[in-house]
Design a protein around this motif. Structure first.
Motif, mmCIF file in Angstrom:
data_model
loop_
_atom_site.group_PDB
_atom_site.id
_atom_site.type_symbol
_atom_site.label_atom_id
_atom_site.label_comp_id
_atom_site.label_asym_id
_atom_site.label_seq_id
_atom_site.Cartn_x
_atom_site.Cartn_y
_atom_site.Cartn_z
ATOM 1 N N LEU A 10 -3.850 0.995 -1.781
ATOM 2 C CA LEU A 10 -2.784 1.289 -2.726
ATOM 3 C C LEU A 10 -3.238 2.458 -3.601
ATOM 4 N N HIS A 11 -2.305 3.049 -4.290
ATOM 5 C CA HIS A 11 -2.635 4.192 -5.140
ATOM 6 C C HIS A 11 -3.676 3.793 -6.183
ATOM 7 N N ASP A 12 -4.543 4.734 -6.523
ATOM 8 C CA ASP A 12 -5.635 4.444 -7.452
ATOM 9 C C ASP A 12 -5.133 3.969 -8.818
ATOM 10 N N SER A 13 -3.899 4.305 -9.166
ATOM 11 C CA SER A 13 -3.347 3.883 -10.452
ATOM 12 C C SER A 13 -2.870 2.436 -10.432
ATOM 13 N N SER A 14 -2.816 1.820 -9.240
ATOM 14 C CA SER A 14 -2.401 0.418 -9.137
ATOM 15 C C SER A 14 -3.508 -0.488 -9.666
ATOM 16 N N SER A 15 -3.129 -1.734 -9.980
ATOM 17 C CA SER A 15 -4.098 -2.658 -10.578
ATOM 18 C C SER A 15 -4.038 -4.021 -9.904
ATOM 19 N N ILE A 16 -5.086 -4.798 -10.124
ATOM 20 C CA ILE A 16 -5.138 -6.164 -9.622
ATOM 21 C C ILE A 16 -4.004 -6.998 -10.227
ATOM 22 N N ALA A 17 -3.691 -6.740 -11.489
ATOM 23 C CA ALA A 17 -2.607 -7.479 -12.153
ATOM 24 C C ALA A 17 -1.277 -7.245 -11.441
ATOM 25 N N GLU A 18 -1.039 -6.017 -10.979
ATOM 26 C CA GLU A 18 0.204 -5.704 -10.263
ATOM 27 C C GLU A 18 0.247 -6.405 -8.905
ATOM 28 N N VAL A 19 -0.903 -6.519 -8.260
ATOM 29 C CA VAL A 19 -0.972 -7.234 -6.989
ATOM 30 C C VAL A 19 -0.617 -8.700 -7.197
ATOM 31 N N LEU A 20 -1.164 -9.295 -8.261
ATOM 32 C CA LEU A 20 -0.862 -10.692 -8.555
ATOM 33 C C LEU A 20 0.630 -10.892 -8.825
ATOM 34 N N LYS A 21 1.234 -9.978 -9.578
ATOM 35 C CA LYS A 21 2.677 -10.073 -9.849
ATOM 36 C C LYS A 21 3.476 -10.019 -8.560
ATOM 37 N N SER A 22 3.069 -9.164 -7.634
ATOM 38 C CA SER A 22 3.767 -9.053 -6.345
ATOM 39 C C SER A 22 3.663 -10.350 -5.553
ATOM 40 N N ASP A 136 -6.412 6.965 2.527
ATOM 41 C CA ASP A 136 -7.135 6.397 3.660
ATOM 42 C C ASP A 136 -7.879 7.545 4.323
ATOM 43 N N GLY A 137 -9.112 7.757 3.898
ATOM 44 C CA GLY A 137 -9.817 8.953 4.343
ATOM 45 C C GLY A 137 -9.097 10.175 3.798
ATOM 46 N N PRO A 138 -8.752 11.148 4.643
ATOM 47 C CA PRO A 138 -8.073 12.359 4.164
ATOM 48 C C PRO A 138 -6.550 12.211 4.080
ATOM 49 N N PHE A 139 -6.028 11.039 4.491
ATOM 50 C CA PHE A 139 -4.576 10.863 4.549
ATOM 51 C C PHE A 139 -4.092 9.873 3.491
ATOM 52 N N ASN A 140 -2.946 10.159 2.896
ATOM 53 C CA ASN A 140 -2.309 9.219 1.988
ATOM 54 C C ASN A 140 -1.373 8.316 2.776
ATOM 55 N N MET A 141 -1.478 7.005 2.548
ATOM 56 C CA MET A 141 -0.593 6.070 3.232
ATOM 57 C C MET A 141 0.827 6.253 2.723
ATOM 58 N N LEU A 165 -12.407 9.985 8.989
ATOM 59 C CA LEU A 165 -12.943 8.688 8.587
ATOM 60 C C LEU A 165 -11.847 7.763 8.067
ATOM 61 N N ASN A 166 -10.634 7.875 8.592
ATOM 62 C CA ASN A 166 -9.566 6.957 8.216
ATOM 63 C C ASN A 166 -9.829 5.580 8.820
ATOM 64 N N MET A 192 5.895 1.075 10.530
ATOM 65 C CA MET A 192 4.440 1.104 10.569
ATOM 66 C C MET A 192 3.815 1.138 9.177
ATOM 67 N N TYR A 193 4.645 1.178 8.119
ATOM 68 C CA TYR A 193 4.133 1.279 6.753
ATOM 69 C C TYR A 193 3.227 0.089 6.445
ATOM 70 N N GLY A 194 2.008 0.410 6.011
ATOM 71 C CA GLY A 194 1.033 -0.638 5.732
ATOM 72 C C GLY A 194 0.172 -0.995 6.932
ATOM 73 N N MET A 195 0.455 -0.381 8.095
ATOM 74 C CA MET A 195 -0.315 -0.664 9.307
ATOM 75 C C MET A 195 -0.915 0.594 9.920
ATOM 76 N N ALA A 196 -0.146 1.704 9.925
ATOM 77 C CA ALA A 196 -0.611 2.915 10.595
ATOM 78 C C ALA A 196 0.060 4.141 9.992
ATOM 79 N N HIS A 197 -0.574 5.292 10.182
ATOM 80 C CA HIS A 197 0.020 6.577 9.812
ATOM 81 C C HIS A 197 0.869 7.088 10.973
ATOM 82 N N VAL A 198 1.921 7.827 10.668
ATOM 83 C CA VAL A 198 2.773 8.419 11.701
ATOM 84 C C VAL A 198 2.771 9.933 11.532
ATOM 85 N N PHE A 199 2.293 10.650 12.558
ATOM 86 C CA PHE A 199 2.284 12.110 12.554
ATOM 87 C C PHE A 199 3.279 12.625 13.584
#
Length: 468
Positions: A10-22, A136-141, A165-166, A192-199
Motif C-alpha cells: 500500500l502507499h507509504d502514507s497508509s497506516s496500520i490503523a487504516e488497515v484495521l478500519k478496512s 513494488d520494486g520499481p513499479f507502483n501497484m 526486483l518486483n 488483477m489489482y492486488g495480484m499482478a501488474h498489467v503492462f
C-alpha cells in the motif's frame, strides 16, 4: 485447503490503523456475519480483540516495536453450505513501507470433490478502496494498466528477462499488427489489482524491437505473457474464444501460481505470533516475574531462538535452491540452443511458428523428390516424424482465400475482414494494396472493381506466392 493468496504494497502514507478500519468495515458490512453489531462497538483505538458468535470467530492481534508495526486479522466462519472459511490478513509496516498479505483457506464438512475458490475476496476491495498502491520494486501497484511508450523498450526487456526486483507477477499484453489488443486492458487491470501488474505494448514495431532484446521470448502479435518475478518462469497465452473466458483464464493461472509461492515471512500470521510471544517472554524476564520459574522462561527463550535459527537455515537453503534452479534453467536453455539443428536468422517472425513450419515444408518437399532407399530420404522422414507444425499458416491462407475468392471490391465488409487478418490496406488509384502483417516488403495488389468472377481467385494465387 489454501484457495487464495496474494501480497501487495500500500502507499507509504497508509497506516496500520487504516488497515484495521478496512477489516472492520468488511465484517460490519457483510450480510452473512453475525458479528457486525459487536465489531461496530470496538473503538478504533483498540487493535487487539476477540469476538465470537455461533459459527463465527474473529481475532485481531497487534505487535509494535521501534522497527515494525504488525497487525493480524483472523476471521473464521461456517457458511450455509457447510464450508469452513478462514481468512488471514496481515499488515507489516517497517522502514516506511506497508505490505499486506491475504490468505484464505476453505474446508468442507461434507463429502465433495470441488472446493470453491473466491474470484475476488471482498476484503481485497475494502483494503484497496480509496488507497493508492505502493511501490513494488520499481513499479507502483495500480488498478490501471501501465501503457508503454516507444522509449520503454529497455524497461520492457528487463521485465521479460526478469531483471527487476518486483515481488508481484507481471501480465504483458502485446499489440496486434493493427495496433489493437485482444482484450479490454482496463478490465484486466481491475481484475488483477492486488495480484499482478498489467503492462500494455503500444504497437507491433515496439514488439519487433523488443524481440531483438529478448531473443524473441516476448509475447507477440496479440499474445499475452505472464512473467514471474526474478525470471522464475513465464507463460504465453493466446486468445481462442470468448473475451471474459480468456480474462478468467489469465486470472486463474496467476492465482493458482501464487498459491504455490511462499509469502514473505514478515507478513505471515505465524511471524506475528512469534513476535508477540517473544515480546511476552522478554517482558517477563525484564520484570523478573516470580510466579514463573526463570528456568522455564529460559527454556522457552532457547526454543524460540533455535526455531529462528532453523528457519534462517531453511530460508537460506530455499534461496540457494532458487539460485540453482535459475542456473539450471539458463544452462538448459543454452544446451537447447546449441542442440538445435537450425537457428533462427535475423528475420523476425510475422506470426508464431512461421520459421518452424517453413522449414518443415522445405523438408517435406525435399522428401517427396528424394530417392527411395537412400540415407537422405530416411533422415528426412525422421525429421518429418519428429517435428510437427505449430503455426497457423494454413488458417491464414484459408481465411485470405475466403475473402479474395468472393472479392467484389473494397467494401466495408471486405475491409474489416482484411484488417481482422492483420493486413494493412493502402488505396492507390484503381487498385488496393494489402501489406502482409503491415510489412511493406510483402504486398499484393487487388482491383477496387473486379473485372470478372476469376479476378479474386487470381489475386489470391498471386498473394499466396508472396505471403506464404
Amino acid at each position: 485447503m489454501l484457495v487464495y493468496r496474494t501480497q501487495f504494497p500500500l502507499h507509504d502514507s497508509s497506516s496500520i490503523a487504516e488497515v484495521l478500519k478496512s477489516c472492520k468495515k468488511w465484517i460490519s458490512g457483510s450480510p452473512h456475519s453475525a458479528l457486525k453489531t459487536k465489531i461496530k462497538q470496538i473503538p478504533d483505538s483498540e487493535f487487539a480483540f476477540t469476538l465470537s458468535e455461533h459459527n463465527e470467530h474473529l481475532e485481531a492481534k497487534v505487535y509494535q516495536d521501534n522497527k515494525e508495526h504488525i497487525l493480524g486479522f483472523k476471521y473464521y466462519i461456517v457458511d450455509t453450505d457447510q464450508y469452513e472459511w478462514t481468512s488471514y490478513i496481515v499488515a507489516n509496516q517497517s522502514d516506511g513501507h506497508l505490505y499486506i498479505s491475504i490468505e484464505i483457506h476453505c474446508e468442507a464438512n461434507i463429502a465433495t470433490k470441488d472446493i470453491p475458490r473466491p474470484k475476488s475476496p471482498h476484503i481485497l476491495r475494502h483494503l484497496l478502496k480509496g488507497s493508492s498502491g505502493g511501490a513494488d520494486g520499481p513499479f507502483n501497484m495500480s488498478g490501471r494498466p501501465k501503457n508503454l511508450e516507444s522509449i520503454d523498450v529497455e524497461m520492457a526487456a528487463k521485465i521479460i528477462n526478469g531483471k527487476f526486483l518486483n515481488k508481484m507477477p507481471i501480465v504483458y499484453i502485446s499489440s496486434t499488427y493493427a495496433g489493437r489488443h485482444v482484450l479490454n486492458v482496463n478490465h484486466l487491470a481491475q481484475r488483477m489489482y492486488g495480484m499482478a501488474h498489467v503492462f500494455v505494448e503500444p504497437d507491433v514495431h515496439f514488439g519487433n524491437r523488443l524481440a531483438l532484446e529478448t531473443n524473441s521470448t516476448n509475447p507477440r502479435l496479440g499474445a499475452v505473457g505472464i512473467f514471474w518475478p526474478r525470471g522464475y518462469g513465464h507463460e504465453i497465452l493466446r486468445r481462442d474464444g470468448d473475451h471474459d473466458e480468456f480474462v478468467g483464464n489469465i486470472y486463474d493461472i496467476v492465482q493458482t501460481t501464487l498459491l504455490m509461492q511462499r509469502l514473505d515471512r514478515e507478513v505471515t500470521w505465524s511471524y506475528l505470533e512469534h513476535k508477540i510471544h517473544a515480546s511476552t517472554i522478554a517482558n517477563l524476564r525484564l520484570n523478573q516475574v516470580t510466579k514463573v520459574p526463570d528456568e522455564f522462561i529460559e527454556a522457552i527463550d532457547k526454543e524460540l531462538k533455535s526455531k529462528d535459527e532453523l528457519l534462517a537455515i531453511a530460508e537460506e537453503e530455499i534461496e540457494h535452491l532458487k539460485s540453482k534452479i535459475q542456473k539450471l534453467s539458463t544452462r538448459q536453455s543454452k544446451i537447447t540452443e546449441t542442440a538445435t539443428i537450425i537457428s533462427k536468422g535475423d528475420e523476425t517472425e510475422l506470426y508464431e511458428g512461421e520459421y518452424n513450419d517453413f522449414v518443415i515444408e522445405l523438408i517435406k518437399d525435399k522428401f517427396e523428390s528424394s530417392l527411395i532407399g537412400t540415407r537422405s530420404r530416411d533422415l528426412l522422414k525422421s525429421l518429418i516424424d519428429a517435428n510437427k507444425k505449430v503455426g497457423n499458416q494454413e488458417e491464414l491462407e484459408l481465411a485470405l482465400k475466403q475473402v479474395l475468392s468472393n472479392w467484389d471490391g473494397l467494401t466495408s465488409r471486405s475491409r474489416r475482414s482484411l484488417e481482422d487478418l492483420e493486413y494493412m490496406i493502402i488505396e492507390d488509384g484503381k487498385h488496393v494494396k494489402i501489406l502482409f502483417f503491415g510489412d511493406s516488403r510483402y504486398t499484393a495488389t487487388l482491383p477496387k472493381t473486379p473485372s470478372d468472377f476469376r479476378s479474386g481467385r487470381n489475386c489470391f494465387s498471386d498473394a499466396r506466392r508472396v505471403f506464404f
